[in-house]
Design a protein around this motif. Structure first.
Motif, mmCIF file in Angstrom:
data_model
loop_
_atom_site.group_PDB
_atom_site.id
_atom_site.type_symbol
_atom_site.label_atom_id
_atom_site.label_comp_id
_atom_site.label_asym_id
_atom_site.label_seq_id
_atom_site.Cartn_x
_atom_site.Cartn_y
_atom_site.Cartn_z
ATOM 1 N N ARG A 69 0.840 -1.185 0.000
ATOM 2 C CA ARG A 69 0.000 0.000 0.000
ATOM 3 C C ARG A 69 0.884 1.247 0.000
ATOM 4 O O ARG A 69 1.892 1.316 0.708
ATOM 5 N N THR A 70 0.526 2.244 -0.809
ATOM 6 C CA THR A 70 1.296 3.490 -0.882
ATOM 7 C C THR A 70 0.336 4.664 -0.947
ATOM 8 O O THR A 70 -0.753 4.562 -1.537
ATOM 9 N N ASP A 71 0.720 5.772 -0.363
ATOM 10 C CA ASP A 71 -0.136 6.962 -0.418
ATOM 11 C C ASP A 71 0.219 7.873 -1.588
ATOM 12 O O ASP A 71 -0.283 8.994 -1.687
ATOM 13 N N ARG A 72 1.042 7.392 -2.506
ATOM 14 C CA ARG A 72 1.508 8.236 -3.610
ATOM 15 C C ARG A 72 0.460 8.414 -4.713
ATOM 16 O O ARG A 72 0.495 9.386 -5.464
ATOM 17 N N GLN A 73 -0.451 7.434 -4.861
ATOM 18 C CA GLN A 73 -1.524 7.528 -5.853
ATOM 19 C C GLN A 73 -2.805 7.000 -5.231
ATOM 20 O O GLN A 73 -2.781 6.280 -4.215
ATOM 21 N N LEU A 74 -3.933 7.307 -5.882
ATOM 22 C CA LEU A 74 -5.228 6.813 -5.422
ATOM 23 C C LEU A 74 -5.570 5.479 -6.083
ATOM 24 O O LEU A 74 -5.062 5.146 -7.159
ATOM 25 N N CYS A 75 -6.456 4.725 -5.441
ATOM 26 C CA CYS A 75 -7.081 3.567 -6.072
ATOM 27 C C CYS A 75 -8.323 4.086 -6.783
ATOM 28 O O CYS A 75 -9.325 4.442 -6.149
ATOM 29 N N LEU A 76 -8.278 4.158 -8.101
ATOM 30 C CA LEU A 76 -9.320 4.834 -8.868
ATOM 31 C C LEU A 76 -10.566 3.987 -9.080
ATOM 32 O O LEU A 76 -11.570 4.483 -9.615
ATOM 33 N N THR A 77 -10.531 2.724 -8.675
ATOM 34 C CA THR A 77 -11.745 1.903 -8.756
ATOM 35 C C THR A 77 -12.451 1.794 -7.414
ATOM 36 O O THR A 77 -13.482 1.124 -7.325
ATOM 37 N N ASN A 78 -11.916 2.443 -6.390
ATOM 38 C CA ASN A 78 -12.564 2.439 -5.079
ATOM 39 C C ASN A 78 -13.759 3.396 -5.109
ATOM 40 O O ASN A 78 -13.601 4.592 -5.395
ATOM 41 N N GLN A 100 3.794 5.092 -9.090
ATOM 42 C CA GLN A 100 3.221 4.113 -8.168
ATOM 43 C C GLN A 100 1.713 3.934 -8.372
ATOM 44 O O GLN A 100 0.915 4.065 -7.446
ATOM 45 N N TYR A 101 1.335 3.637 -9.600
ATOM 46 C CA TYR A 101 -0.059 3.422 -9.966
ATOM 47 C C TYR A 101 -0.609 2.183 -9.262
ATOM 48 O O TYR A 101 0.112 1.263 -8.887
ATOM 49 N N CYS A 102 -1.925 2.174 -9.132
ATOM 50 C CA CYS A 102 -2.562 1.091 -8.384
ATOM 51 C C CYS A 102 -2.607 -0.201 -9.206
ATOM 52 O O CYS A 102 -2.945 -0.189 -10.398
ATOM 53 N N GLU A 103 -2.273 -1.313 -8.525
ATOM 54 C CA GLU A 103 -2.303 -2.634 -9.148
ATOM 55 C C GLU A 103 -3.234 -3.586 -8.397
ATOM 56 O O GLU A 103 -3.057 -4.802 -8.440
ATOM 57 N N CYS A 104 -4.234 -3.029 -7.733
ATOM 58 C CA CYS A 104 -5.214 -3.892 -7.083
ATOM 59 C C CYS A 104 -5.957 -4.676 -8.166
ATOM 60 O O CYS A 104 -5.915 -4.295 -9.347
ATOM 61 N N PRO A 105 -6.634 -5.749 -7.840
ATOM 62 C CA PRO A 105 -7.280 -6.565 -8.882
ATOM 63 C C PRO A 105 -8.226 -5.789 -9.786
ATOM 64 O O PRO A 105 -8.235 -5.987 -11.004
ATOM 65 N N LEU A 148 -9.059 -3.490 -15.223
ATOM 66 C CA LEU A 148 -9.510 -2.415 -16.100
ATOM 67 C C LEU A 148 -8.387 -1.927 -17.003
ATOM 68 O O LEU A 148 -8.591 -1.650 -18.195
ATOM 69 N N ASP A 149 -7.182 -1.827 -16.463
ATOM 70 C CA ASP A 149 -6.035 -1.407 -17.275
ATOM 71 C C ASP A 149 -5.703 -2.463 -18.333
ATOM 72 O O ASP A 149 -5.396 -2.124 -19.487
ATOM 73 N N GLU A 150 -5.747 -3.727 -17.960
ATOM 74 C CA GLU A 150 -5.452 -4.782 -18.926
ATOM 75 C C GLU A 150 -6.496 -4.815 -20.040
ATOM 76 O O GLU A 150 -6.164 -5.045 -21.209
ATOM 77 N N LYS A 151 -7.727 -4.563 -19.704
ATOM 78 C CA LYS A 151 -8.786 -4.508 -20.708
ATOM 79 C C LYS A 151 -8.521 -3.406 -21.729
ATOM 80 O O LYS A 151 -8.842 -3.546 -22.917
ATOM 81 N N ASN A 152 -7.920 -2.319 -21.275
ATOM 82 C CA ASN A 152 -7.670 -1.166 -22.142
ATOM 83 C C ASN A 152 -6.257 -1.114 -22.701
ATOM 84 O O ASN A 152 -5.945 -0.229 -23.492
ATOM 85 N N GLY A 171 -6.685 3.400 -18.819
ATOM 86 C CA GLY A 171 -8.007 2.797 -18.672
ATOM 87 C C GLY A 171 -8.682 3.196 -17.381
ATOM 88 O O GLY A 171 -9.839 3.651 -17.371
ATOM 89 N N THR A 172 -7.990 3.023 -16.266
ATOM 90 C CA THR A 172 -8.573 3.413 -14.979
ATOM 91 C C THR A 172 -8.719 4.926 -14.882
ATOM 92 O O THR A 172 -9.715 5.424 -14.351
ATOM 93 N N MET A 173 -7.734 5.668 -15.392
ATOM 94 C CA MET A 173 -7.776 7.129 -15.259
ATOM 95 C C MET A 173 -8.958 7.726 -16.024
ATOM 96 O O MET A 173 -9.739 8.523 -15.479
ATOM 97 N N ILE A 174 -9.111 7.376 -17.285
ATOM 98 C CA ILE A 174 -10.193 7.962 -18.079
ATOM 99 C C ILE A 174 -11.556 7.493 -17.565
ATOM 100 O O ILE A 174 -12.514 8.284 -17.493
ATOM 101 N N THR A 175 -11.661 6.234 -17.169
ATOM 102 C CA THR A 175 -12.925 5.746 -16.615
ATOM 103 C C THR A 175 -13.320 6.542 -15.371
ATOM 104 O O THR A 175 -14.479 6.962 -15.211
ATOM 105 N N PHE A 176 -12.365 6.783 -14.484
ATOM 106 C CA PHE A 176 -12.616 7.546 -13.263
ATOM 107 C C PHE A 176 -12.988 8.995 -13.585
ATOM 108 O O PHE A 176 -13.993 9.530 -13.093
#
Length: 635
Positions: free
Chosen positions: A232-241, A278-283, A288-292, A297-302
Motif C-alpha cells: 500500500r502506498t499513499d503516492r496515488q489513489l485507487c481509482l476503482t474504489n 506508483q499506480y494502483c495494481e489492485c485486482p 480495467l487497465d489490462e482490458k484497455n 483505462g482506470t484514469m479515463i474511466t474515473f
C-alpha cells in the motif's frame, strides 16, 4: 496598381479623399475629427478594448481620439458591434475577430470575451508595427504612422482555445495581450479583457494531493490509496474504489460551487495523477487497465464519471482535465473521454533536436503514435510540452529548429490547447536565449504558420541590436549540429553538440563579433546569452577550459564569477544556491564517485577527448542507416 492607404497617423500634412478624411491642419498628425466609435450599448469588453486602443495610440503615436457612440461624418476606428460592417462572427470561437476597412473608417470587431481586445492588438501590430518582444522592453513600434490599406480585410480564428507558457516575459499582461496568451496560472488577465482560462483547482498532480488528499485520508482509510508492487502506498489513489469516487466528486462540486464563473469562456478542474510511477495494481484497477491495454483505462474511466456529474450539474463551461503522462500516456483501447474531458498529453520523454513527427527520429515515434491515437479519441486534446534542459539549464538547448514544426504538428492533430513548460525558475537561472524562445513560442501559439524566420530576426534585431546577425549565425549553426544527435530535456552537455575544435573556434568568433558591435544594455544581453556557450565548453573541457592548468582553472573561475555578476544562483532545476567554484574544475558530465574523498565524493575530474564526439557521430550515422534500410525492406 499602387495600394490606397488610410493615413491615421502621419508625419506631414496630407489630403486623403478615399474615405472622406478631411485635410490635415498644419502641424497635426491625425485628422481632427478621427474618433473611436463604440456601440451605444457597448458591453464591458467593447468599452475596455476601445479604452486600451485610445491609451496605446496616445503612448505610441501621441494622439488620443475621443471615444464616441455617434461619429456624424468623422473618420472612425470602430470597435465592437457598431453595425458598420457585417463581420460574420456568429458561431465563431471566442477570441476570433475581423479587421476591415470601409468608407470612412476601419472596423475592429471580435467574438466572445476576447475577440475585441485581440483585434485591437492585431491592429496595432499589423498597421503600426507595434511589438512586445520582452517584458523589460515594453511595447515598441516599427512605424512612425499607422496606415491601413483601403482594402484591408483580416479575419482571425484562434488555433488553440488555451495558450500558455511559464517563461518570464509571457507572464505580463501587455505581453500576453499582444502575443495571444490566455492561460492561467502564470498570468491573470483582467476580466474586462476576457480574463484568463484558469485552472480553478491546482494546475497539475492533484489526485492524492488536493483531491482525496493523503494528508486527510491515508491514516484512517489506507484502502483509498494504491497498491503497488504488493504494498500500500499513499503516492496515488485507487481509482476503482467507490469511496474515492464519491469523495473526489463532492470535492469537485464544492470547488465549483465556490469558484465557478458562469461568464468565463472556459474554466478547468485538473484531476491528474501525482508525479510518480506508483499506480494502483489492485485486482480491479489491474483488470480495467489490462482490458484497455494502458493505465489510462482506470484514469479515463474515473475522470469520465466526475465529468458526467459536472455536466449534469449544469457547469457547461467547465472542462475536467487529466494527464496522458508517463504510465498513462498510451491511449486506452475501450474507453473514450467524455466531451468535457481535457486530456493533456505530455512530451517529457521526447527528443527536441528533431521534430516530433520526424520519421527518422526513433525517440519520437512512440509519442506520435500516442498523439494520433488520442487525437482520434478525444475532442479536447491538450499538450504539455517542454522547452529547456532541466539538468543543465544554464547551458544551450538547441530546439529552435523544431518549435514551429512541433506546433504545426499539434494543430494538425486536433489539439485544442498547448502549455509550453520552460525555465520557470529563470529569475535565478537566466542564460542562453530565454526571452527569444519565449517570444517565438508565444507567436507560434498565436499562429503556428507565422513567418518564423521573420519573427526570429525581428526579435534579434530589437533585443541584440547590431549583434543580431552573428547571434543568428550561432543559433543556426548549433541547431544544425544538434540535429546529428538526440537532445532530451535532461541531456548532458557532451551529447548536446558534436563540434570539432575548428568548429568551436568558428563559434567563438561569432560571439566575439557580436560583442564587438554593441555596447550598454545590448552588450549585457549578448554577454548573458554567451554564458550558455561558455558553460557548454566548460562542461566538455573545450577551448579555454581544456585541461586542468592555471589558465583553464582561471577560465572556470571567471565563468562562476560572471554567473554571480548576472544574478544566476541556479544551474539546473532544483539546484538553488549551488554555485560551487570547483564545479567547473570538475564539469557536470564528469563528476565520478571517489569514496576516498569522503564528503567530497563525486568530485573527481575525468578529461574527455574528441574521440567521444567522433564515436557519437558514427553511432548516429549507423542509426540513420539502419532506419533507411528498414524502410526499404518494409516497402
Amino acid at each position: 496598381m499602387k495600394k490606397k492607404y488610410i493615413a491615421l497617423l502621419c508625419a506631414f500634412p496630407v489630403c486623403l479623399t478615399a474615405f472622406g478624411i478631411h485635410a490635415l491642419a498644419a502641424g497635426n498628425s491625425l485628422p481632427s475629427d478621427t474618433v473611436i466609435l463604440v456601440p451605444a450599448a457597448a458591453n464591458t469588453y467593447e468599452q475596455a478594448a476601445a479604452r486600451r486602443l485610445q491609451a496605446r495610440l496616445s503612448e505610441q503615436f501621441g494622439i488620443s481620439p475621443e471615444i464616441v457612440t455617434e461619429a456624424a461624418g468623422a473618420f472612425e476606428i470602430s470597435v465592437g458591434e457598431t453595425g458598420r460592417i457585417d463581420a460574420g462572427l456568429a458561431g465563431k470561437p471566442d477570441g476570433s475577430y475581423v479587421i476591415r476597412a470601409y468608407p470612412g473608417g476601419v472596423a475592429l470587431c471580435g467574438a466572445g470575451v476576447r475577440g475585441n481586445i485581440n483585434a485591437v492588438y492585431r491592429f496595432l501590430e499589423e498597421f503600426g508595427g507595434c511589438k512586445v518582444y520582452a517584458g523589460a522592453m515594453g511595447m515598441t513600434k516599427g512605424k512612425t504612422a499607422i496606415s491601413v490599406p483601403a482594402d484591408a480585410d483580416i479575419s482571425y480564428t484562434p488555433y488553440f482555445e488555451y495558450t500558455d507558457t511559464d517563461w518570464r516575459s509571457p507572464r505580463g499582461i501587455e505581453y500576453s495581450l499582444m502575443n495571444g496568451l490566455n492561460g492561467g496560472p502564470y498570468r491573470q488577465i483582467p476580466a474586462e479583457y476576457g480574463g484568463s482560462v484558469n485552472y480553478i483547482s491546482g494546475f497539475c498532480h492533484t489526485l492524492a494531493t488536493q483531491f482525496c488528499s493523503r494528508n486527510t485520508y491515508y491514516a484512517s482509510h489506507p484502502e483509498y490509496f494504491a497498491i503497488h508492487d504488493g504494498e500500500r502506498t499513499d503516492r496515488q489513489l485507487c481509482l476503482t474504489n467507490e469511496n474515492v469516487y464519491q469523495i473526489v466528486r463532492q470535492e469537485v462540486l464544492d470547488l465549483l460551487a465556490s469558484r465557478h464563473d458562469p461568464g468565463a469562456a472556459l474554466q478547468i478542474v485538473s484531476l491528474t495523477q501525482d508525479d510518480n510511477q506508483q499506480y494502483c495494481e489492485c485486482p480491479a484497477c489491474k483488470a480495467l487497465d489490462e482490458k484497455n491495454g494502458s493505465h489510462a483505462g482506470t484514469m479515463i474511466t474515473f475522470v469520465n464519471r466526475i465529468a458526467r456529474d459536472v455536466a449534469a450539474a449544469g457547469y457547461d463551461n467547465v472542462g475536467i482535465d487529466t494527464f496522458a503522462y508517463q504510465y498513462t500516456r498510451k491511449a486506452p483501447a475501450n474507453v473514450r473521454p467524455e466531451p468535457n474531458v481535457i486530456v493533456r498529453l505530455c512530451s517529457i520523454e521526447c527528443c527536441f533536436s528533431h521534430a516530433l513527427n520526424d520519421p527518422t527520429c526513433k525517440e519520437n515515434a512512440n509519442f506520435i503514435r500516442d498523439l494520433e491515437d488520442w487525437s482520434r479519441l478525444s475532442n479536447r486534446l491538450y499538450i504539455w510540452d517542454y522547452t529547456t534542459n532541466y539538468a543543465h539549464t544554464v547551458g544551450p538547448f538547441p530546439d529552435f529548429g523544431v518549435l514551429q514544426a512541433n506546433m504545426q504538428c499539434f494543430y494538425e492533430h486536433n489539439v485544442k490547447g498547448v502549455y509550453e513548460e520552460g525555465n520557470y525558475y529563470i529569475d535565478a537561472c537566466d542564460a542562453e536565449f530565454g526571452e527569444l524562445r519565449a517570444y517565438l513560442l508565444s507567436k507560434l501559439l498565436q499562429d503556428p504558420y507565422c513567418d518564423y524566420d521573420a519573427e526570429m530576426d525581428g526579435f534579434l534585431k530589437a533585443y541584440y541590436g547590431n549583434a543580431w546577425r552573428a547571434i543568428r549565425n550561432y543559433i543556426d549553426r548549433t541547431t544544425e549540429n544538434a540535429a546529428t544527435t538526440h537532445v532530451m530535456i535532461y541531456e548532458d552537455m557532451l551529447s548536446t553538440f558534436t563540434f570539432a575544435d575548428y568548429e568551436i573556434r568558428e563559434l567563438d568568433a561569432m560571439w566575439e563579433a557580436a560583442k564587438g558591435v554593441v555596447q550598454g544594455e545590448q552588450l549585457q544581453r549578448v554577454l548573458r546569452s554567451e554564458l550558455s556557450w561558455r558553460y557548454w565548453k566548460a562542461s566538455v573541457g573545450a577551448s579555454e577550459f581544456r585541461g586542468t592548468g592555471d589558465a583553464a582553472n582561471a577560465a572556470r573561475q571567471q565563468l562562476v564569477d560572471d554567473w554571480k555578476a548576472f544574478g544566476i544562483t541556479m544551474l539546473r532545476e532544483g539546484n538553488n544556491n549551488d554555485l560551487h567554484p570547483d564545479f567547473m574544475t570538475t564539469p557536470a558530465r564528469y563528476w565520478q564517485d571517489d569514496p576516498a574523498d569522503g564528503e567530497n565524493a563525486g568530485r573527481k575530474f575525468v578529461l574527455f577527448t574528441h574521440y567521444d564526439l567522433l564515436l557519437r557521430k558514427i553511432g548516429f550515422f549507423f542509426e540513420q542507416l539502419k532506419l533507411f534500410f528498414s524502410k526499404i525492406f518494409i516497402r
